[in-house]
Design a protein around this motif. Structure first.
Motif, PDB file in Angstrom:
ATOM      1  N   ASN A 111       9.826   0.712   2.912  1.00  0.00           N
ATOM      2  CA  ASN A 111      10.497  -0.344   3.661  1.00  0.00           C
ATOM      3  C   ASN A 111       9.454  -1.424   3.942  1.00  0.00           C
ATOM      4  N   ARG A 112       9.679  -2.618   3.404  1.00  0.00           N
ATOM      5  CA  ARG A 112       8.624  -3.625   3.426  1.00  0.00           C
ATOM      6  C   ARG A 112       8.370  -4.179   4.821  1.00  0.00           C
ATOM      7  N   ARG A 113       9.404  -4.262   5.662  1.00  0.00           N
ATOM      8  CA  ARG A 113       9.158  -4.731   7.016  1.00  0.00           C
ATOM      9  C   ARG A 113       8.286  -3.728   7.775  1.00  0.00           C
ATOM     10  N   LYS A 114       8.610  -2.443   7.675  1.00  0.00           N
ATOM     11  CA  LYS A 114       7.799  -1.429   8.354  1.00  0.00           C
ATOM     12  C   LYS A 114       6.366  -1.430   7.831  1.00  0.00           C
ATOM     13  N   LEU A 115       6.231  -1.618   6.518  1.00  0.00           N
ATOM     14  CA  LEU A 115       4.891  -1.686   5.931  1.00  0.00           C
ATOM     15  C   LEU A 115       4.096  -2.833   6.534  1.00  0.00           C
ATOM     16  N   LEU A 116       4.722  -4.017   6.663  1.00  0.00           N
ATOM     17  CA  LEU A 116       4.019  -5.184   7.189  1.00  0.00           C
ATOM     18  C   LEU A 116       3.667  -5.013   8.661  1.00  0.00           C
TER      19      LEU A 116
ATOM     20  N   PHE B 107      -2.428  -3.839   0.435  1.00  0.00           N
ATOM     21  CA  PHE B 107      -1.021  -3.487   0.629  1.00  0.00           C
ATOM     22  C   PHE B 107      -0.236  -4.613   1.297  1.00  0.00           C
ATOM     23  N   ASP B 108      -0.916  -5.394   2.135  1.00  0.00           N
ATOM     24  CA  ASP B 108      -0.223  -6.443   2.879  1.00  0.00           C
ATOM     25  C   ASP B 108       0.248  -7.571   1.981  1.00  0.00           C
ATOM     26  N   MET B 109      -0.592  -7.993   1.042  1.00  0.00           N
ATOM     27  CA  MET B 109      -0.239  -9.173   0.263  1.00  0.00           C
ATOM     28  C   MET B 109       0.951  -8.942  -0.663  1.00  0.00           C
TER      29      MET B 109
ATOM     30  N   PHE C  81       8.453  -9.492   0.185  1.00  0.00           N
ATOM     31  CA  PHE C  81       9.354  -9.511   1.334  1.00  0.00           C
ATOM     32  C   PHE C  81      10.021 -10.874   1.508  1.00  0.00           C
ATOM     33  N   LEU C  82       9.446 -11.920   0.901  1.00  0.00           N
ATOM     34  CA  LEU C  82      10.048 -13.252   0.979  1.00  0.00           C
ATOM     35  C   LEU C  82      11.478 -13.250   0.473  1.00  0.00           C
ATOM     36  N   VAL C  83      11.762 -12.432  -0.536  1.00  0.00           N
ATOM     37  CA  VAL C  83      13.105 -12.374  -1.106  1.00  0.00           C
ATOM     38  C   VAL C  83      14.109 -11.887  -0.070  1.00  0.00           C
ATOM     39  N   GLN C  84      13.698 -11.000   0.824  1.00  0.00           N
ATOM     40  CA  GLN C  84      14.581 -10.494   1.866  1.00  0.00           C
ATOM     41  C   GLN C  84      14.714 -11.474   3.026  1.00  0.00           C
ATOM     42  N   MET C  85      13.662 -12.238   3.296  1.00  0.00           N
ATOM     43  CA  MET C  85      13.726 -13.209   4.389  1.00  0.00           C
ATOM     44  C   MET C  85      14.530 -14.440   4.002  1.00  0.00           C
TER      45      MET C  85
END
Length: 427
Positions: A74-79, A120-122, A128-132
């Motif tokens: 889950n990319r939000r949790k990762l960030l 991992f962040d980058m 994650f931009l695609v989801q935002m």
């Protein structure tokens, strides 16, 4: 001009923009403070290169692995996790510096920890931009605005850091950076994100890494852009490790002069990012990648000759423009071309090119500067950027030929425009 800010109509991206704006200012404060701290402690351009290498080598080594992991999480949790870890890293650096017990080895270890987080962040943040930004037509604008924000912070952060370091010391920069991460974490937690469809995976991580590598290796546009970007990152982005030397020895200044030099490159970077934000289409960007690389290399060569502050500041503006135009335009083109199932993996390679090539450039710059001097070193690295742009110019006809069918299918390049575009250089 309202179209230049169209991606900000998406609430999630608005939250990210404002939270990240605060955090990136802190990041740039830490970058300047770290380089000045190392130079103050050691007076060694070689060790400046070593610290730069330690901060980015893990991003290079872990890029492909991180890309595969990001697709599984889950990319939000990762960030949220990466931002929290980065806050801990900065606060630890602040505590050691403010208590006057910091050593070079501790700087190297904590800088390497930041490189691990960035690995991992980058790719997580880029994918994650695609989801935002739910409207894919606004994706390229979001990338440009994200770059504008990052480079506006590049203008503000070093200028503020130069004043803070001069008045209070480096530790306060690290402390402010540590607290700034909480703004990003808050913005991520406030978002309403539609969950992405989870694809059932039957292949192993190793197989998926190989798939990602084969995709990048065989798709000429992405392969060529990433190679040029890697050269630009390795050779063109090595100059920051030498700026403390130029500020102190060539221009006879201090931390404030270093802040002005870094801020000047930030001005050019902001202009570059805004020029991308006002574009209505990604068509034509591939030529700009080549032009920007030439500008970056040429400005670095001339910077090596300069002993006058105002001339150096102007040249740093062109360096910042060329560097960010190359990075942001490459990012935008890749994001527009890549298949969704490969996005995070490809952005893992983008991370390798961006954060990964730079450590070798930083180390090389430190070694060369110790042998031939900092001025000659930036001339050599600038010449390499120009050589890369010449190679890419030779690749352009084949790159554009493979891109054209994809852009036609996306509706970005209608058939009736082909004849006109064939006659326009850079289309």
């Amino acid at each position: 001009m309202s179209h230049a800010w169209r991606s900000l109509r998406h609430r999630n991206f608005q939250l990210f923009f404002f939270g990240q704006s605060i955090s990136v200012i802190g990041n740039w404060m830490t970058r300047l403070a770290t380089s000045w701290l190392v130079y103050r402690m050691t007076h060694s351009v070689l060790l400046l290169g070593v610290v730069g290498f330690s901060g980015q080598i893990l991003s290079f080594l872990l890029g492909p692995v991180a890309g595969v992991w990001v697709e599984r999480l889950n990319r939000r949790k990762l960030l949220v996790a990466t931002q929290a870890a980065a806050a801990v890293q900065s606060l630890a650096l602040a505590a050691l510096t403010l208590t006057h017990v910091i050593t070079l080895w501790e700087v190297i270890v904590l800088t390497a920890m930041q490189g691990l987080i960035n690995a991992f962040d980058m790719p997580g943040r880029q994918s994650f931009l695609v989801q935002m930004v739910e409207d894919r037509n606004d994706l390229s604008n979001a990338i440009a605005i994200n770059s504008s924000m990052a480079n506006g912070a590049r203008l503000i952060g070093p200028a503020v850091a130069g004043l803070v370091v001069g008045a209070f010391g480096e530790g306060w920069c690290f402390l402010l950076d540590g607290f700034s991460y909480f703004a990003v974490i808050a913005s991520l937690l406030l978002m309403h994100i539609k969950p992405m469809e989870v694809r059932h995976r039957t292949s192993s991580m190793l197989e998926e890494m190989r798939e990602g590598w084969d995709y990048v290796r065989t798709f000429r546009p992405i392969r060529s852009i990433l190679l040029l970007f890697a050269v630009g990152s390795m050779m063109g982005y090595s100059y920051p490790v030498l700026l403390p030397f130029f500020a102190a020895q060539v221009l006879h200044g201090g931390a404030t002069t270093l802040g002005w030099l870094t801020g000047a490159s930030g001005v050019g970077a902001v202009v570059s990012a805004l020029s991308l934000a006002v574009r209505k289409s990604v068509v034509g960007l591939v030529r700009m990648v080549q032009i920007a690389s030439t500008m970056l290399g040429s400005a670095l060569i001339l910077f090596g000759f300069s002993h006058t502050l105002w001339i150096s500041l102007v040249l740093m503006g062109f360096v910042g423009f060329g560097l960010i135009q190359t990075a942001s335009a490459s990012n935008t083109i890749i994001q527009s071309l890549v298949k969704e199932g490969m996005r995070a993996r490809v952005m893992g390679y983008y991370t390798m090119a961006f954060f990964g090539s730079a450590p070798f450039g930083s180390l090389l710059a430190g070694v060369l500067a110790a042998r031939i001097g900092a001025a000659h070193t930036v001339m050599v690295t600038g010449a390499c950027c120009v050589a890369g742009s010449v190679w890419f110019a030779l690749e352009l006809p084949k790159v554009k030929a493979e891109m054209r069918p994809i852009y036609e299918e996306m509706g970005l390049l209608p058939a009736q425009q082909e004849a006109a575009l064939e006659a326009v250089p850079g289309a």
